[in-house]
Write an enzyme that holds these catalytic residues in place. Structure first.
Site, PDB file in Angstrom:
ATOM      1  N   HIS A   1     168.213  16.808  -8.138  1.00 48.46           N
ATOM      2  CA  HIS A   1     168.439  16.603  -6.701  1.00 48.46           C
ATOM      3  C   HIS A   1     167.804  15.311  -6.198  1.00 48.46           C
ATOM      4  CE1 HIS A   1     170.383  20.439  -6.568  1.00 48.46           C
ATOM      5  NE2 HIS A   1     169.362  20.969  -7.227  1.00 48.46           N
TER       6      HIS A   1
ATOM      7  N   ARG B   1     122.036  47.683  -7.680  1.00 47.42           N
ATOM      8  CA  ARG B   1     120.956  46.712  -7.620  1.00 47.42           C
ATOM      9  C   ARG B   1     120.481  46.348  -9.029  1.00 47.42           C
ATOM     10  NH1 ARG B   1     121.074  43.962  -4.235  1.00 47.42           N
ATOM     11  NH2 ARG B   1     118.843  43.512  -4.171  1.00 47.42           N
TER      12      ARG B   1
ATOM     13  N   ASP C   1     163.826  26.896 -15.998  1.00 43.24           N
ATOM     14  CA  ASP C   1     164.382  26.506 -17.295  1.00 43.24           C
ATOM     15  C   ASP C   1     164.127  25.039 -17.629  1.00 43.24           C
ATOM     16  OD1 ASP C   1     166.086  25.569 -15.351  1.00 43.24           O
ATOM     17  OD2 ASP C   1     167.850  26.650 -16.059  1.00 43.24           O
TER      18      ASP C   1
ATOM     19  N   GLU D   1     162.549  18.860  -9.779  1.00 41.29           N
ATOM     20  CA  GLU D   1     163.937  19.174  -9.422  1.00 41.29           C
ATOM     21  C   GLU D   1     164.720  17.865  -9.520  1.00 41.29           C
ATOM     22  OE1 GLU D   1     165.562  21.793  -8.949  1.00 41.29           O
ATOM     23  OE2 GLU D   1     164.063  23.363  -8.705  1.00 41.29           O
TER      24      GLU D   1
ATOM     25  N   SER E   1     126.104  43.905   5.373  1.00 41.29           N
ATOM     26  CA  SER E   1     125.500  45.078   4.745  1.00 41.29           C
ATOM     27  C   SER E   1     126.552  46.149   4.498  1.00 41.29           C
ATOM     28  CB  SER E   1     124.397  45.639   5.651  1.00 41.29           C
ATOM     29  OG  SER E   1     123.975  46.909   5.193  1.00 41.29           O
ATOM     30  N   SER E   2     126.398  46.873   3.401  1.00 40.45           N
ATOM     31  CA  SER E   2     127.317  47.988   3.132  1.00 40.45           C
ATOM     32  C   SER E   2     127.222  49.050   4.214  1.00 40.45           C
ATOM     33  CB  SER E   2     127.012  48.599   1.760  1.00 40.45           C
ATOM     34  OG  SER E   2     125.696  49.136   1.730  1.00 40.45           O
TER      35      SER E   2
ATOM     36  N   ARG F   1     163.818  28.034  -8.359  1.00 39.74           N
ATOM     37  CA  ARG F   1     162.409  27.726  -8.085  1.00 39.74           C
ATOM     38  C   ARG F   1     161.568  28.951  -8.407  1.00 39.74           C
ATOM     39  NH1 ARG F   1     158.974  27.304  -3.303  1.00 39.74           N
ATOM     40  NH2 ARG F   1     160.616  28.282  -2.070  1.00 39.74           N
TER      41      ARG F   1
END
Length: 725
Positions: A572, A115, A520, A569, A304-305, A480
């Site tokens: 392609h 806290r 690359d 790419e 709450s914890s 990729r």
């Protein structure tokens, strides 16, 4: 603990400071333990924070009911319930605490948790040379509480933690292992022994109603998340709507005093929760009774914890909303709804969890925390130097700040993973390849990683003698790549067994350096941006011509990766519906026409038809036909070879025209071994096919000798010197 001073026993003065109802539930068992041993300990109690505020139940009274003498009450809360009020509250506490701590003069101060009040306590005690024992440090929850908790841990001299993970976290934070106690949570000492009280039914009736049965009600407790107040209020409203729709009796506690709590209370009142017949809204429930209510609830909901910690001891089903407890260790009783953005999602979670029972969990304690903490306190040696020591990990080599160090060349290790060769280079900030290492690329993943490490380690040794300071490692590879994770998702067919491979982790772990990984083609674009024709150009494209066809796109000075990391790419791009088959499985790609492999295919075809060799060319039987032979034949006047090369250049040119029309770069850079052979055909196709608005695009041949290594190095050099990548 006995301490001799002039022959008499000296008790250990322990100051316990409590700020709110939650931390008192953890500190009270320790306070009872200290109080029960007056011959060893002298207990002082300081109360501050929300304990003293009426809106939060004036919870200091329960401390008095437990018969503890409160030595000081400090009003430290600045009302406002926003971020500024929290900061002002810390400042007010720092103003008031010195007088109290000076008067009490404790040997040790017990501080709990995360806290903002606790941060003020730890800061004041640290500056006043008072030893600090921090309870429940090392844990991770996922909000600003983490930062406060870890800050307190750095100020504290001793630590009592709840879990093995918390202990490991503190050790990782360079805390002294001998000053860390794995104790467990003190509240577990009470709840594991007391939750089976015979009068639990009476407690349920008194808080929720006579007609309510065991496991047929909900306990709700939601606090604001100070780093995202707006969203936490939205979640709170959705939670209330879902509980109203679920139509079960609900005990709802007011939120804590953090920024945003006032708005939460407004939401509660706007919905009429305090008057709703299915709700009982309360500011505070004594911890021993709260245990009974949690233990026998049909479900607990909120952030709450207590839900992820104490409720697990009873197997009570819990719904954890939002991110406030995301990092906590939990039992199987907790269902997380981290993205609690709809009423239906929370309602469905209630349907799944309500009325279930789970195995009891003891992640946070076994019921023996207090006796461990008391022994730990007794073992503290007050004669030890007060100055805290940190246990930093060993550093292999410490370079002093001398002239040689100042004049070191900032450099990167660059790795180029090719289809045939594996290359490593030491690259300087100015783009000079200081030293290069080349080996054949092994066939298997394990052998490749081992060889990369061997070559990099040798380069690091050589770098010291070359006066190069290695800042990190950059890896250029085909296929990729997810550069954010350093993972090769799908490699080219030239590099087998190199898919879904994490390259970053093994290299970074072994070399103790940051590691960057990218495709690359992208690396070639980065090399041009830092060292080549792309320097200072806002929008350009690099096309790399070699065994395959690849490239990279720089748009508004940023490298474009795409949503699934397959942008650029370029090989392609389809330029013919009926073209030759590409290695990707499609037909008519640029790569199927213009790559080195495509030219090799054409050379073999001509050779098999006895149409390749012309006067001035020789080829022995052992020599493999390749793209070079096709290029030589075309240069010597072979019309068939000229035609094949022209077709390849035209296909590349058509692909570039498509690129110009899609992203409109101001510059196209042709890189790689085939670039000079394609320059004229590409210019010709652009002049014939491109729109007038794209005719002015510059076409240039790269002048960089090693774009893959330079691009891999630029990832390191740009990032580590605070430039953008």
């Amino acid at each position: 603990m006995e301490r001799s001073e002039k022959g008499s026993k000296q008790r250990l003065r322990v100051c316990v400071a409590t700020c709110n109802r939650a931390d008192y539930s953890k500190l009270a068992p320790i306070m009872f333990g200290i109080k029960s041993q007056p011959e060893i300990f002298d207990l002082e109690v300081v109360v501050l924070g929300s304990h003293l505020i009426d809106d939060y139940g004036n919870t200091f009274r329960m401390i008095e009911q437990d018969e503890f003498d409160i030595g000081s009450k400090l009003h430290t809360i600045v009302r406002g319930e926003d971020e500024a009020a929290m900061v002002e509250s810390v400042g007010l506490a720092l103003v008031k605490l010195p007088d109290v701590l000076q008067r009490l003069a404790p040997d040790i101060l017990l501080v709990h948790g995360d806290r903002f009040d606790a941060l003020a306590l730890a800061t004041a005690a640290s500056l006043m040379n008072i030893r600090i024992l921090h309870l429940e440090g090392g844990e991770v929850s996922g909000t600003i509480d983490d930062s406060i908790r870890h800050a307190i841990s750095k100020l504290a001299h001793y630590h009592a933690v709840c879990t093995r993970s918390a202990e490991r976290h503190l050790i990782s934070m360079c805390e002294d292992h001998s000053h860390i106690l794995l104790a467990g949570c003190p509240s577990y000492d009470k709840l594991l022994s007391a939750h089976k009280r015979d009068d639990y039914a009476d407690i349920i009736k008194s808080w929720i109603g006579d007609e309510v049965k065991e496991q047929d009600y909900i306990v709700a407790l939601q606090h604001p998340v100070t780093t995202d107040i707006k969203n936490s209020i939205k979640i709170y409203e959705l939670m209330l709507d879902a509980i109203i729709s679920f139509n079960k009796k609900t005990l709802i506690l007011f939120p804590n005093i953090d920024a945003g709590s006032k708005e939460m209370v407004r939401v509660m009142r706007r919905k009429g929760i305090e008057q709703h017949p299915k709700f009982r809204a309360v500011k505070h429930v004594p911890f021993d009774q709260f245990i009974q209510l949690i233990a026998h609830a049909g479900c607990m909901i909120g952030n709450s914890s207590c839900g992820v910690r104490e409720a697990g001891a009873f197997g009570t089903p819990v719904i954890n909303l939002g991110t406030r407890q995301t990092g906590r260790e939990t039992g199987e009783n907790v269902l997380h709804v981290r993205d609690a953005d709809t009423h239906n999602k929370i309602y469905h979670a209630l349907e799944l969890q309500f009325g279930k029972r789970y195995p009891c969990s003891k992640i946070y304690g076994d019921g023996n925390a207090v006796q461990r903490i008391l022994k730990f306190l007794q073992a503290i040696d007050l004669s030890e130097p007060l100055q805290k020591k940190f246990c930093f990990p060993l550093v292999k080599e410490c370079i002093s700040q001398d002239i040689d160090h100042i004049l070191e060349t900032q450099s990167a290790l660059a790795v180029d993973l090719g289809g045939t060769n594996l290359r490593v280079g030491i690259v300087s900030m100015k783009g000079k390849v200081v030293k290069k290492y080349i080996q054949l690329n092994p066939k298997t993943f394990g052998e490749r990683i081992e060889l990369i490490l061997t070559m990099c380690k040798q380069a690091m040794v050589d770098a010291v003698h070359l006066n190069c300071r290695i800042l990190g490692v950059g890896v250029s590879t085909g296929g990729r790549v997810n550069p954010q994770e350093g993972v090769v998702l799908h490699s080219t067919k030239l590099i087998n067994e190199w898919s879904s491979v994490d390259i970053r982790t093994p290299l970074s772990s072994a070399l103790h350096l940051p590691v960057w990984v990218d495709n690359d083609g992208n690396c070639a674009a980065l090399a041009e941006k830092k060292f080549g024709h792309g320097k200072g150009v806002e929008n350009f494209v690099t096309i790399i011509t070699g065994t395959g066809i690849g490239g990279g796109i720089i748009q508004h000075n940023e490298l474009i990766h795409g949503s699934t990391f397959c942008a650029a790419e370029l090989g392609h791009i389809v330029v013919s519906l009926e073209g030759p088959e590409c290695m990707c499985g499609s037909h008519g790609c640029i790569e199927a026409y213009s790559s080195g492999l495509a030219l090799q295919r054409e050379a073999k075809r001509l050779h098999d038809e006895d149409l390749l060799l012309v006067e001035g060319m020789t080829l022995n039987n052992k020599e493999q036909v390749n793209a070079v032979h096709l290029i030589n034949a075309a240069r010597l006047g072979n019309s068939k070879a000229e035609s094949a090369l022209h077709t390849a250049g035209t296909a590349l040119g058509l692909g570039i025209v498509n690129i110009l029309h899609m992203i409109n770069p101001s510059l196209v850079i042709l890189s790689g071994v085939l670039a000079e052979h394609y320059e004229n055909p590409v210019r010709q196709v652009i002049s014939q096919r491109a729109l007038d608005s794209a005719q002015g695009t510059k076409i240039m041949i790269s002048e960089l000798e090693d774009p893959a290594l330079l691009g891999a190095a630029s990832m390191v050099l740009d990032y580590t010197t605070r430039r953008t990548y």
